[in-house]
Structure formats: C-alpha cells, structure tokens
Design a protein around this motif. Structure first.
Motif, PDB file in Angstrom:
ATOM      1  N   ALA A  15      -2.459  -6.449  11.303  1.00  0.00           N
ATOM      2  CA  ALA A  15      -1.462  -5.464  11.704  1.00  0.00           C
ATOM      3  C   ALA A  15      -2.084  -4.095  11.860  1.00  0.00           C
ATOM      4  CB  ALA A  15      -0.363  -5.406  10.652  1.00  0.00           C
ATOM      5  N   MET A  16      -1.629  -3.382  12.888  1.00  0.00           N
ATOM      6  CA  MET A  16      -2.181  -2.077  13.172  1.00  0.00           C
ATOM      7  C   MET A  16      -1.058  -1.116  13.470  1.00  0.00           C
ATOM      8  SD  MET A  16      -5.349  -3.046  15.626  1.00  0.00           S
ATOM      9  CE  MET A  16      -5.910  -1.359  15.643  1.00  0.00           C
ATOM     10  N   MET A 212      -5.389  -2.502   8.584  1.00  0.00           N
ATOM     11  CA  MET A 212      -5.071  -3.887   8.255  1.00  0.00           C
ATOM     12  C   MET A 212      -4.103  -3.859   7.077  1.00  0.00           C
ATOM     13  SD  MET A 212      -7.560  -7.094   7.185  1.00  0.00           S
ATOM     14  CE  MET A 212      -8.434  -7.098   8.754  1.00  0.00           C
ATOM     15  N   THR A 213      -3.022  -4.595   7.183  1.00  0.00           N
ATOM     16  CA  THR A 213      -2.042  -4.602   6.102  1.00  0.00           C
ATOM     17  C   THR A 213      -2.539  -5.422   4.915  1.00  0.00           C
ATOM     18  OG1 THR A 213      -0.880  -6.351   7.305  1.00  0.00           O
ATOM     19  CG2 THR A 213       0.007  -4.120   7.467  1.00  0.00           C
ATOM     20  N   GLY A 214      -1.951  -5.144   3.763  1.00  0.00           N
ATOM     21  CA  GLY A 214      -2.409  -5.755   2.526  1.00  0.00           C
ATOM     22  C   GLY A 214      -2.316  -7.259   2.508  1.00  0.00           C
ATOM     23  N   ALA A 281      -1.086  -0.414   4.072  1.00  0.00           N
ATOM     24  CA  ALA A 281      -2.142  -0.706   5.038  1.00  0.00           C
ATOM     25  C   ALA A 281      -3.395   0.076   4.690  1.00  0.00           C
ATOM     26  CB  ALA A 281      -1.678  -0.358   6.452  1.00  0.00           C
ATOM     27  N   PHE A 282      -4.533  -0.471   5.078  1.00  0.00           N
ATOM     28  CA  PHE A 282      -5.828   0.131   4.760  1.00  0.00           C
ATOM     29  C   PHE A 282      -6.571   0.434   6.054  1.00  0.00           C
ATOM     30  CE2 PHE A 282      -4.433  -2.163   1.097  1.00  0.00           C
ATOM     31  CZ  PHE A 282      -4.880  -1.430   0.006  1.00  0.00           C
ATOM     32  N   SER A 283      -7.066   1.665   6.163  1.00  0.00           N
ATOM     33  CA  SER A 283      -7.761   2.105   7.363  1.00  0.00           C
ATOM     34  C   SER A 283      -8.995   1.241   7.622  1.00  0.00           C
ATOM     35  CB  SER A 283      -8.179   3.570   7.199  1.00  0.00           C
ATOM     36  OG  SER A 283      -9.096   3.948   8.201  1.00  0.00           O
ATOM     37  N   LEU A 284      -9.176   0.869   8.865  1.00  0.00           N
ATOM     38  CA  LEU A 284     -10.350   0.077   9.227  1.00  0.00           C
ATOM     39  C   LEU A 284     -11.643   0.863   9.073  1.00  0.00           C
ATOM     40  CD1 LEU A 284      -9.075  -1.730  12.453  1.00  0.00           C
ATOM     41  CD2 LEU A 284      -9.365  -2.724  10.182  1.00  0.00           C
ATOM     42  N   PRO A 289      -5.821   3.727   1.758  1.00  0.00           N
ATOM     43  CA  PRO A 289      -4.498   3.124   1.928  1.00  0.00           C
ATOM     44  C   PRO A 289      -3.455   4.109   2.454  1.00  0.00           C
ATOM     45  CG  PRO A 289      -4.861   3.644  -0.373  1.00  0.00           C
ATOM     46  CD  PRO A 289      -6.127   4.000   0.342  1.00  0.00           C
ATOM     47  N   TYR A 290      -2.476   3.556   3.158  1.00  0.00           N
ATOM     48  CA  TYR A 290      -1.330   4.306   3.671  1.00  0.00           C
ATOM     49  C   TYR A 290      -0.061   3.507   3.410  1.00  0.00           C
ATOM     50  CZ  TYR A 290      -4.667   7.236   6.217  1.00  0.00           C
ATOM     51  OH  TYR A 290      -5.689   8.081   6.539  1.00  0.00           O
ATOM     52  N   GLY A 291       1.006   4.217   3.118  1.00  0.00           N
ATOM     53  CA  GLY A 291       2.294   3.570   2.915  1.00  0.00           C
ATOM     54  C   GLY A 291       3.051   3.467   4.216  1.00  0.00           C
ATOM     55  N   LEU A 292       3.619   2.297   4.461  1.00  0.00           N
ATOM     56  CA  LEU A 292       4.434   2.047   5.645  1.00  0.00           C
ATOM     57  C   LEU A 292       5.855   1.722   5.210  1.00  0.00           C
ATOM     58  CD1 LEU A 292       1.898  -0.325   7.407  1.00  0.00           C
ATOM     59  CD2 LEU A 292       2.081   2.148   7.666  1.00  0.00           C
TER      60      LEU A 292
END
Length: 427
Positions: A15-16, A212-214, A281-284, A289-292
């Motif tokens: 996921a992006m 990429m999602t967790g 999600a985690f930056s490539l 990490p970022y919260g969605l």
C-alpha cells in the motif's frame, strides 16, 4: 491523508500514498498477526511501480512536494483552475470505505507529481484529529481541507471527473457536456461508475507517501522469502521510529481510536485480532512510521456513563505506566505498550527477545506528545477554538444539502470529553 493506506491498482502492490483505508476492526492479515503469510513463497510487487499498469500515465511518478499540498491557493477562480487544469490521470484506490483517489497532475511551474484526494463521511472529525495531531507532533501525511463552497473544491472535483470520464469513455459523453456548473458536474459523476463519492461539496487533499503498510511489512517478515523492498531493510534509527509510534498512540488514546495498535486495556478486539496494521505505514526511504486514517470517537458521559468512567480510569493507568517507563530502567508492573511493541518487533525485523526496551522508546514518544499538549492546550477554550474552526464550514453544508451531522462527522466532536480526558492525562 489515514479513513487507510490505499492501494492503486493493478498489480496489487504494497500500500502506498497518504490516504486512509477501511475502518473495519481487525486489519485483515495484520490484525491476525501475519500468520497467513508465514512460510509462503510470494512474488513481491515493486512498490515504486505501484502507479503503473494504467493507474497513471507513467511509472515512478514522484509525489507533489508537501509544501505544495499544504499551501492554500488564493481563492480567485483563475488560480485554482490553473492548478487543477493539469490533471493527467485519476485512479481510485482499491482500499478504503470512502472515496480515495490518486491524482497525477502538473501544476504550473512544477514537475508532474501525485496527490491523494479523499472524500469522507466524517470530514469534520477527521480535520479535528489533524489539528490535534499537529499539536502532539504525531507523524501524519500533510493534508488540508478543500472547504465547502470554495472555488478550489469545485475546480478539483470538476477536473478529476472530466479526466475520469475521458479515461472511461475516450471522450466526455454528450450528456455531460455543457456549461461549467454544478449540473454538469453532477452529469459527469453519473457517467463514471464508482465516481459518486466525488460529488460531495468538500474533500481532503493529502500528500502521497511512498510507503508500505504494517500488515504487508508483517507479511514480509513472516514470509520464507521476505520482500526485498520492505522498509524494514532501511530502518537505521529504531529509537526515533518507536518514539514516533508513541506520539501516534497518544493521539489514538486522546481520540479513542482503536483502529491501529492496542494500548493497555482501552479497547476490546474480536477474538484473534490484535490490531489494524493497515492504518500505520512506513516510508520506503527511511522506514519512519506515519499514521493513516485518524478517527475521533468521543464517549458521552450521560449516554455511556460506565464506559466513560472506565475509559478515564484506564487512561490514568496508561499514563502513569508510561511516565514510570520513562523514568526508570526497571520493567513496570503494568505494560500498556507490550502488544504494540511485539508487533513492531516483528514488522521491523528486530532481534527477538524482551520487548521492554522497545516499550520504553514508545513511552518516551507518548509522554513527549502529552507534554506538548500540556504546553499548547492550556484551557478548554483552545479545544473549542479548534472545534469551531473545523465544524463551522460544515454546519452550513448540512443545512444547504439536507445532510445530517453524522454524515460529515459533526456529531463526533465533543470538547467536554476531550478536555476531561486531557485533564486526566496531564495532571
């Protein structure tokens, strides 16, 4: 902009993007601890090519810079038309309960890039979470609201629907040709299957994050042949990543958002479900990490008094345990971040063993976020100012379009609950 980390089709990639996904409890594979992916041979998609295969006109299209996404355009129609007239491709995300769209465009003076447009049935409360998250320093995609009745929301919607109609039919259908007004916009929305969500008088414009999602990271970690593009291979600062998670969890506790990672005993999940890892999600590029898909779920002290009291009491225990974890090297008797740390240990492919050191870094971020709140939210009036900022634009929409408070999330914003909860966490 977290309702999910959306996935543009095809082929199915990690996921992006900055858009939220579904709010269903459990998080699919990630919610079950990634067991479905364990031991399986798998052909991993290249996440950098996620916008190929028809999703956009070319692969490797970068995101538009966050500063461009965040900048408010002047409200002159010419200005917003110039920005949105360069839409080259629009693609709907496969994930998400609402409308999440990937838009490729080339604004004047800028290189081609990708942004995310999202329509939401809880846009007012989503906006509140965004403003509160900024105060806490919670890592989220850059986002701003295309406000009701603004020139920009009309320009963005019209441009995207025109492009979708051309992509679907090869040209704009005859019945959708006419003066550039609301009636023609409605006809355009009727020409494209699944584009009805675009016909809302508001939207969220979000930064596109190559991530990429967790749940997919956990699948990779549990696979016999891990994904070589997993951000876990680039995690060079685990302490910072965990502290960012702690700030996200502070936001989740204050907003009663159970749809990410568990914290203590605040939320009850279905049997076999630990979390919804699609909402982190985690930056490539650096594995940060970022919260969605942030969510606000205030509890009424009158209609749900017992649940309200239980939530306040459990929050007190969590804050006390977090403060204790920050101030001592010993393992606290109560460990509210233990399950989250265990999942993160697997996702980030860290050395198996005691998770207490990971929990401590999560606690440091959690407490730092609460300290920010203590400094910046000195009275109930601060919360009320945020409420007025995010709710006032939509109160008129409810009246004009015969909607309900529930349909735009106005009913979710309760500053009494939020102030009481903040009082519990800060004293």
């Amino acid at each position: 902009m977290a309702d999910n980390q959306p996935q543009p089709p095809p082929p199915p990639p990690p996921a992006m993007g900055g858009g939220p996904g579904g709010r269903g409890r459990g998080g699919g594979r990630g919610g079950r601890g990634g067991a479905e992916g364990a031991g399986k041979r798998r052909a991993w998609a290249d996440p950098t090519a996620a916008l190929g295969g028809g999703a956009c006109d070319q692969t490797g299209v970068p995101p538009l810079p966050p500063a461009v996404v965040a900048a408010e355009p002047r409200e002159g129609l010419d200005d917003v038309d110039a920005f949105w007239s360069a839409v080259a491709s629009v693609r709907k995300s496969q994930a998400g309960s609402g409308g999440v769209w990937f838009v490729q465009l080339t604004p004047p003076g800028l290189q081609t890039g990708i942004v995310v447009l999202k329509t939401s049935n809880s846009i007012a409360s989503d906006w509140f979470c965004l403003e509160l998250g900024k105060i806490l320093g919670a890592p989220m995609p850059v986002m701003r609201i295309l406000k009701p009745e603004s020139a920009e929301v009309f320009a963005a919607t019209y441009a995207c629907l025109e492009r979708l109609a051309i992509q679907t039919h090869g040209a704009i259908p005859q019945q959708a040709r006419g003066p550039r007004n609301l009636n023609t916009l409605l006809q355009l929305s009727l020409c494209v299957p699944g584009a009805g969500s675009f016909a809302k008088p508001y939207a969220q414009l979000m930064e596109f994050l190559p991530c990429m999602t967790g749940d997919l990271m956990l699948d990779s970690a549990m696979s016999a042949e891990p994904n070589p593009t997993s951000p876990a291979t680039k995690c060079t600062n685990t302490q910072e990543a965990l502290q960012r998670i702690g700030r996200l969890l502070a936001l989740d506790v204050l907003t009663n958002n159970s749809d990410r990672l568990p914290v203590g005993q605040l939320w009850k999940y279905m049997e076999g479900v630990e979390a919804n890892l699609q909402n982190i999600a985690f930056s490539l590029s650096d594995c940060m990490p970022y919260g969605l898909d942030q969510a606000l779920n205030c509890i009424s002290p009158t209609r749900s008094h017992q649940r309200y009291e239980e939530y306040l009491q459990e929050t007190q225990k969590i804050v006390h345990a977090a403060r204790e974890a920050c101030s001592t090297d010993s393992i606290p008797s109560y460990r509210p971040f233990q399950t989250a740390a265990s999942l993160l240990q697997k996702m980030l492919v860290l050395t198996p063993g005691e998770t207490a050191p990971l929990e401590k870094y999560i606690a440091i971020g959690f407490c730092a976020a609460l300290d920010e709140a203590k400094h910046k939210i000195s009275s109930r009036s601060v919360l009320e100012e945020i409420r007025q900022k995010v709710c006032t634009p939509f109160e008129r929409v409810v009246e004009m379009f015969m909607l309900t408070n529930e349909s735009v999330g106005l009913n979710r914003v309760n500053t009494d609950f939020l102030w009481e909860l903040l009082s519990v966490t800060l004293h």
